[in-house]
Design a protein around this motif. Sequence first.
Motif, PDB file in Angstrom:
ATOM      1  N   UNK A  70       0.821  -1.210   0.000  1.00  0.00           N
ATOM      2  CA  UNK A  70       0.000   0.000   0.000  1.00  0.00           C
ATOM      3  C   UNK A  70       0.855   1.259   0.000  1.00  0.00           C
ATOM      4  N   UNK A  71       1.963   1.246   0.737  1.00  0.00           N
ATOM      5  CA  UNK A  71       2.854   2.392   0.864  1.00  0.00           C
ATOM      6  C   UNK A  71       4.147   1.898   1.503  1.00  0.00           C
ATOM      7  N   UNK A  72       5.156   2.760   1.545  1.00  0.00           N
ATOM      8  CA  UNK A  72       6.456   2.345   2.076  1.00  0.00           C
ATOM      9  C   UNK A  72       7.031   3.386   3.032  1.00  0.00           C
ATOM     10  N   UNK A  73       7.786   2.889   3.976  1.00  0.00           N
ATOM     11  CA  UNK A  73       8.577   3.736   4.858  1.00  0.00           C
ATOM     12  C   UNK A  73      10.045   3.496   4.518  1.00  0.00           C
ATOM     13  N   UNK A  74      10.731   4.551   4.135  1.00  0.00           N
ATOM     14  CA  UNK A  74      12.173   4.455   3.904  1.00  0.00           C
ATOM     15  C   UNK A  74      12.891   4.793   5.204  1.00  0.00           C
ATOM     16  N   UNK A  75      13.656   3.856   5.720  1.00  0.00           N
ATOM     17  CA  UNK A  75      14.468   4.114   6.904  1.00  0.00           C
ATOM     18  C   UNK A  75      15.868   4.483   6.428  1.00  0.00           C
ATOM     19  N   UNK A  76      16.280   5.737   6.692  1.00  0.00           N
ATOM     20  CA  UNK A  76      17.542   6.248   6.172  1.00  0.00           C
ATOM     21  C   UNK A  76      18.490   6.564   7.320  1.00  0.00           C
ATOM     22  N   UNK A  77      19.751   6.196   7.114  1.00  0.00           N
ATOM     23  CA  UNK A  77      20.794   6.433   8.117  1.00  0.00           C
ATOM     24  C   UNK A  77      22.043   6.944   7.415  1.00  0.00           C
ATOM     25  N   UNK A  78      22.860   7.682   8.115  1.00  0.00           N
ATOM     26  CA  UNK A  78      24.119   8.173   7.558  1.00  0.00           C
ATOM     27  C   UNK A  78      24.861   6.995   6.914  1.00  0.00           C
ATOM     28  N   UNK A  79      25.171   7.068   5.608  1.00  0.00           N
ATOM     29  CA  UNK A  79      25.826   5.937   4.928  1.00  0.00           C
ATOM     30  C   UNK A  79      27.119   5.506   5.597  1.00  0.00           C
ATOM     31  N   UNK A  80      27.879   6.449   6.136  1.00  0.00           N
ATOM     32  CA  UNK A  80      29.142   6.095   6.786  1.00  0.00           C
ATOM     33  C   UNK A  80      28.887   5.188   7.985  1.00  0.00           C
ATOM     34  N   UNK A  81      27.870   5.527   8.779  1.00  0.00           N
ATOM     35  CA  UNK A  81      27.547   4.715   9.958  1.00  0.00           C
ATOM     36  C   UNK A  81      26.916   3.383   9.558  1.00  0.00           C
ATOM     37  N   UNK A  82      26.129   3.408   8.487  1.00  0.00           N
ATOM     38  CA  UNK A  82      25.508   2.174   8.005  1.00  0.00           C
ATOM     39  C   UNK A  82      26.568   1.178   7.564  1.00  0.00           C
ATOM     40  N   UNK A  83      27.529   1.672   6.793  1.00  0.00           N
ATOM     41  CA  UNK A  83      28.604   0.806   6.300  1.00  0.00           C
ATOM     42  C   UNK A  83      29.452   0.289   7.456  1.00  0.00           C
ATOM     43  N   UNK A  84      29.772   1.169   8.395  1.00  0.00           N
ATOM     44  CA  UNK A  84      30.574   0.755   9.551  1.00  0.00           C
ATOM     45  C   UNK A  84      29.822  -0.274  10.391  1.00  0.00           C
TER      46      UNK A  84
END
Length: 264
Positions: A70-84
């Motif tokens: 029906x719809x989406x929630x994008x959960x976004x985080x600082x890419x540097x912290x995500x990769x780490x």
Amino acid sequence: GSTLTRLLIERATGFATGSNFHETTNHGLPGELQLIGEQQDPKDNETIVVKFHSLGQKKEKLDQTVGPVAACVYLIRDPKDTILSDFTRISQMHKFRTQYLLGPKTKKPNLVPTLFNFPIWTDTKKNLTSKLEIYKNSFEVCNQKIHVLQYEKLNTPESPEKLVEEISKLVNFISKNNKDNTDFKRKDLAVRLNCLIEDWVNSGSFQNLRVETQLESEKPDMNMWFSLSEKKDVNDRLREMQYFFWENKIDFLIPNDYYFSVSR
């Protein structure tokens, strides 16, 4: 971040959340696994939202996997912290530790500088940076209904008011786009949010999810471990994402902290 988000949704709504994966740990999430130990089928419509990573696949296949979206929630985080964070997870895997003679995994991950010299670090950066484009492919699958949730605003124990503000926006979005579960009552939501603050601040219910595997002071300087071309690649992808949000009237401004500082 997705587990933390699901717990917050459940506390705020009273409805269970689901996952398209058979998780080995569920942190007390009732919609994660059935009592007999089998995965809860997302298509059963017994959960209010479903965790899913690969929204870039074709809509027909997605409908077969999780049912109509029906719809989406994008959960976004600082890419540097995500990769780490993902590299920290990988560094604790038995296969990785055996390959590089690191011994058994430790209770608290310790990212010593030599770990960043292994090829798996380069692969982790490349893999997660490429995933910054999934949002483009998923827009139509999400019926062009997107709510962007910033991870850092959920992970702020010193400011429960900001947390409540973000969760209120999220719950209203879910309620508006969920036809099967329309029993959201503002009075109940207010009570639940007050309880959420109590859990967050006083009881320590979220401590194991809020605290990173390392303290801020122990985090490596990420500028040291990305080449100039990698930094530019991350920045370019973030700018493309921001343009996409603007073009599609999605109300979210990517924080400046997400971008690498690159000398011109």
